[in-house]
Write a protein that holds these residues in place. Structure first.
Motif, PDB file in Angstrom:
ATOM      1  N   ALA A 121       0.838  -1.204   0.000  1.00 15.90           N
ATOM      2  CA  ALA A 121       0.000   0.000   0.000  1.00 15.90           C
ATOM      3  C   ALA A 121       0.868   1.248   0.000  1.00 15.90           C
ATOM      4  CB  ALA A 121      -0.909   0.005   1.217  1.00 15.90           C
ATOM      5  N   THR A 122       0.448   2.271  -0.750  1.00 15.61           N
ATOM      6  CA  THR A 122       1.248   3.484  -0.927  1.00 15.61           C
ATOM      7  C   THR A 122       0.352   4.706  -1.052  1.00 15.61           C
ATOM      8  OG1 THR A 122       2.650   4.641  -2.543  1.00 15.61           O
ATOM      9  CG2 THR A 122       1.359   2.835  -3.365  1.00 15.61           C
ATOM     10  N   PRO A 123       0.813   5.872  -0.531  1.00 15.96           N
ATOM     11  CA  PRO A 123       0.004   7.088  -0.624  1.00 15.96           C
ATOM     12  C   PRO A 123      -0.199   7.598  -2.048  1.00 15.96           C
ATOM     13  CG  PRO A 123       1.995   7.451   0.727  1.00 15.96           C
ATOM     14  CD  PRO A 123       2.012   6.029   0.263  1.00 15.96           C
ATOM     15  N   THR A 124       0.679   7.211  -3.012  1.00 16.85           N
ATOM     16  CA  THR A 124       0.536   7.720  -4.387  1.00 16.85           C
ATOM     17  C   THR A 124      -0.546   6.979  -5.157  1.00 16.85           C
ATOM     18  OG1 THR A 124       2.316   6.269  -5.158  1.00 16.85           O
ATOM     19  CG2 THR A 124       2.919   8.531  -4.585  1.00 16.85           C
ATOM     20  N   LYS A 125      -1.035   5.866  -4.609  1.00 17.58           N
ATOM     21  CA  LYS A 125      -2.126   5.139  -5.282  1.00 17.58           C
ATOM     22  C   LYS A 125      -3.269   4.986  -4.281  1.00 17.58           C
ATOM     23  CE  LYS A 125      -3.134   1.124  -8.193  1.00 17.58           C
ATOM     24  NZ  LYS A 125      -3.832   1.867  -9.203  1.00 17.58           N
ATOM     25  N   THR A 126      -4.284   5.811  -4.446  1.00 10.27           N
ATOM     26  CA  THR A 126      -5.376   5.875  -3.466  1.00 10.27           C
ATOM     27  C   THR A 126      -6.510   4.901  -3.766  1.00 10.27           C
ATOM     28  OG1 THR A 126      -6.343   7.682  -4.737  1.00 10.27           O
ATOM     29  CG2 THR A 126      -4.908   8.292  -2.906  1.00 10.27           C
ATOM     30  N   ASP A 127      -6.474   4.253  -4.936  1.00 15.88           N
ATOM     31  CA  ASP A 127      -7.572   3.364  -5.310  1.00 15.88           C
ATOM     32  C   ASP A 127      -7.175   1.883  -5.252  1.00 15.88           C
ATOM     33  OD1 ASP A 127      -5.792   3.549  -7.401  1.00 15.88           O
ATOM     34  OD2 ASP A 127      -7.321   3.638  -8.964  1.00 15.88           O
ATOM     35  N   THR A 128      -6.220   1.557  -4.379  1.00 15.40           N
ATOM     36  CA  THR A 128      -5.760   0.177  -4.260  1.00 15.40           C
ATOM     37  C   THR A 128      -6.911  -0.753  -3.887  1.00 15.40           C
ATOM     38  OG1 THR A 128      -3.536   0.855  -3.617  1.00 15.40           O
ATOM     39  CG2 THR A 128      -4.193  -1.363  -3.015  1.00 15.40           C
ATOM     40  N   CYS A 129      -7.078  -1.819  -4.682  1.00 11.98           N
ATOM     41  CA  CYS A 129      -8.139  -2.768  -4.357  1.00 11.98           C
ATOM     42  C   CYS A 129      -7.553  -4.113  -3.921  1.00 11.98           C
ATOM     43  CB  CYS A 129      -9.084  -2.947  -5.542  1.00 11.98           C
ATOM     44  SG  CYS A 129      -8.287  -3.452  -7.064  1.00 11.98           S
ATOM     45  N   PHE A 130      -6.251  -4.292  -4.091  1.00 11.77           N
ATOM     46  CA  PHE A 130      -5.625  -5.553  -3.733  1.00 11.77           C
ATOM     47  C   PHE A 130      -4.150  -5.311  -3.466  1.00 11.77           C
ATOM     48  CE2 PHE A 130      -3.537  -9.588  -5.098  1.00 11.77           C
ATOM     49  CZ  PHE A 130      -4.112 -10.432  -4.164  1.00 11.77           C
ATOM     50  N   GLU A 131      -3.645  -5.875  -2.388  1.00  7.84           N
ATOM     51  CA  GLU A 131      -2.217  -5.744  -2.066  1.00  7.84           C
ATOM     52  C   GLU A 131      -1.567  -7.122  -2.245  1.00  7.84           C
ATOM     53  OE1 GLU A 131       0.543  -4.243   1.685  1.00  7.84           O
ATOM     54  OE2 GLU A 131      -1.505  -3.526   1.500  1.00  7.84           O
ATOM     55  N   TRP A 132      -0.659  -7.235  -3.205  1.00  8.49           N
ATOM     56  CA  TRP A 132      -0.069  -8.527  -3.551  1.00  8.49           C
ATOM     57  C   TRP A 132       0.853  -9.057  -2.455  1.00  8.49           C
ATOM     58  CZ3 TRP A 132      -0.984 -11.398  -8.037  1.00  8.49           C
ATOM     59  CH2 TRP A 132      -1.755 -10.761  -9.021  1.00  8.49           C
ATOM     60  N   GLY A 133       1.707  -8.174  -1.940  1.00  6.67           N
ATOM     61  CA  GLY A 133       2.711  -8.643  -0.994  1.00  6.67           C
ATOM     62  C   GLY A 133       3.737  -9.526  -1.696  1.00  6.67           C
ATOM     63  N   ILE A 134       4.743  -9.969  -0.961  1.00  8.54           N
ATOM     64  CA  ILE A 134       5.811 -10.787  -1.544  1.00  8.54           C
ATOM     65  C   ILE A 134       5.285 -12.155  -1.977  1.00  8.54           C
ATOM     66  CG2 ILE A 134       7.997 -11.969  -1.069  1.00  8.54           C
ATOM     67  CD1 ILE A 134       8.275  -8.940  -1.523  1.00  8.54           C
ATOM     68  N   ALA A 135       4.454 -12.774  -1.153  1.00  6.74           N
ATOM     69  CA  ALA A 135       3.915 -14.103  -1.505  1.00  6.74           C
ATOM     70  C   ALA A 135       3.075 -14.034  -2.775  1.00  6.74           C
ATOM     71  CB  ALA A 135       3.086 -14.653  -0.349  1.00  6.74           C
ATOM     72  N   GLY A 136       2.282 -12.972  -2.914  1.00  5.79           N
ATOM     73  CA  GLY A 136       1.473 -12.795  -4.117  1.00  5.79           C
ATOM     74  C   GLY A 136       2.326 -12.590  -5.359  1.00  5.79           C
ATOM     75  N   LEU A 137       3.408 -11.844  -5.189  1.00  4.87           N
ATOM     76  CA  LEU A 137       4.335 -11.624  -6.305  1.00  4.87           C
ATOM     77  C   LEU A 137       4.958 -12.940  -6.760  1.00  4.87           C
ATOM     78  CD1 LEU A 137       6.670  -8.501  -5.861  1.00  4.87           C
ATOM     79  CD2 LEU A 137       5.013  -8.963  -7.670  1.00  4.87           C
ATOM     80  N   GLU A 138       5.367 -13.743  -5.796  1.00  6.30           N
ATOM     81  CA  GLU A 138       5.979 -15.041  -6.129  1.00  6.30           C
ATOM     82  C   GLU A 138       4.985 -15.920  -6.879  1.00  6.30           C
ATOM     83  OE1 GLU A 138       9.159 -15.406  -2.418  1.00  6.30           O
ATOM     84  OE2 GLU A 138       7.153 -16.275  -2.227  1.00  6.30           O
ATOM     85  N   LEU A 139       3.739 -15.907  -6.441  1.00  4.54           N
ATOM     86  CA  LEU A 139       2.700 -16.687  -7.120  1.00  4.54           C
ATOM     87  C   LEU A 139       2.468 -16.167  -8.538  1.00  4.54           C
ATOM     88  CD1 LEU A 139       0.507 -18.870  -7.052  1.00  4.54           C
ATOM     89  CD2 LEU A 139      -1.045 -17.163  -6.058  1.00  4.54           C
ATOM     90  N   ALA A 140       2.379 -14.843  -8.678  1.00  4.18           N
ATOM     91  CA  ALA A 140       2.175 -14.229  -9.996  1.00  4.18           C
ATOM     92  C   ALA A 140       3.323 -14.590 -10.936  1.00  4.18           C
ATOM     93  CB  ALA A 140       2.060 -12.713  -9.854  1.00  4.18           C
TER      94      ALA A 140
END
Length: 204
Positions: A132-151
């Protein structure tokens, strides 16, 4: 030659024209390998003018200029490509307009979107938002490291991670095997963008 996605600068639209040119010039000197001009709120004419400014700066550097969302702006200034969001022009239509020699990226914000994108005529996928980051206010999903590895394990297309990435976590993100890391604040908000880019690149 295949695109170098390693250190992908996404510009901050809050920067003045002068500050934008300064940041991009310094960032490229520091080793940024790709630049995306993002103008979510501005008027079309301003978007084109800022695109022309960056095109002049990047001439001769071999760093591609990517336009966020707007195929018409990319065509108007003959940019190197376009990065689409999920609510923008369909990728098939964008590819038809741009031709085969331009880069086309697409943001994916869920595993379902990642899977659907595998059959689209795009060159790479932006994985948003990693943290999550202040420059993107419409975040609907946070991948995280585990999500990145899966992707990464599920995609035939190169992945570019974006969202909340900085010096503290860039090595962890790179270790997932993604092709590139996109940054806004870590470079645009740095006192010395050249040094910031150099240090970030050294970590990946």
């Amino acid at each position: 030659m295949s695109p170098d996605y390693r250190l992908y600068l996404v510009t901050d639209e809050r920067l003045s024209d002068e500050a934008l040119c300064h940041v991009v010039t310094q960032a490229v000197e520091g080793g940024v390998t790709m630049v995306q001009l993002r103008e979510k709120q501005g008027k079309l004419r301003r978007f084109i003018q800022r695109g022309q400014l960056l095109k002049t700066i990047l001439a001769g550097t071999e760093v591609p200029l990517i336009i966020n969302d707007r195929v018409d702006v990319a065509l108007a200034i003959n940019a190197d490509g376009v990065h689409l969001g999920q609510s923008d022009m369909p990728a098939e239509m964008a590819r038809e307009l741009l031709g085969q020699d331009k880069l086309l990226g697409l943001t994916v914000e869920s595993m379902a979107q990642l899977e659907q994108a595998q059959s689209l005529p795009v060159d790479y996928l932006g994985i948003s938002t990693v943290f999550a980051t202040p420059t993107k206010t419409d975040t609907c999903f946070e991948w995280g490291i585990a999500g990145l590895e899966l992707a990464q394990s599920c995609s035939r297309l190169p992945l570019v991670a974006i969202g909340g990435i900085d010096l503290a976590n860039i090595e962890q993100v790179k270790a997932t095997g993604v092709a590139g890391i996109a940054l806004v604040s870590a470079i645009c908000g740095a006192a010395e963008p050249r040094l910031a880019a150099r240090e970030l690149l050294a970590r990946i």
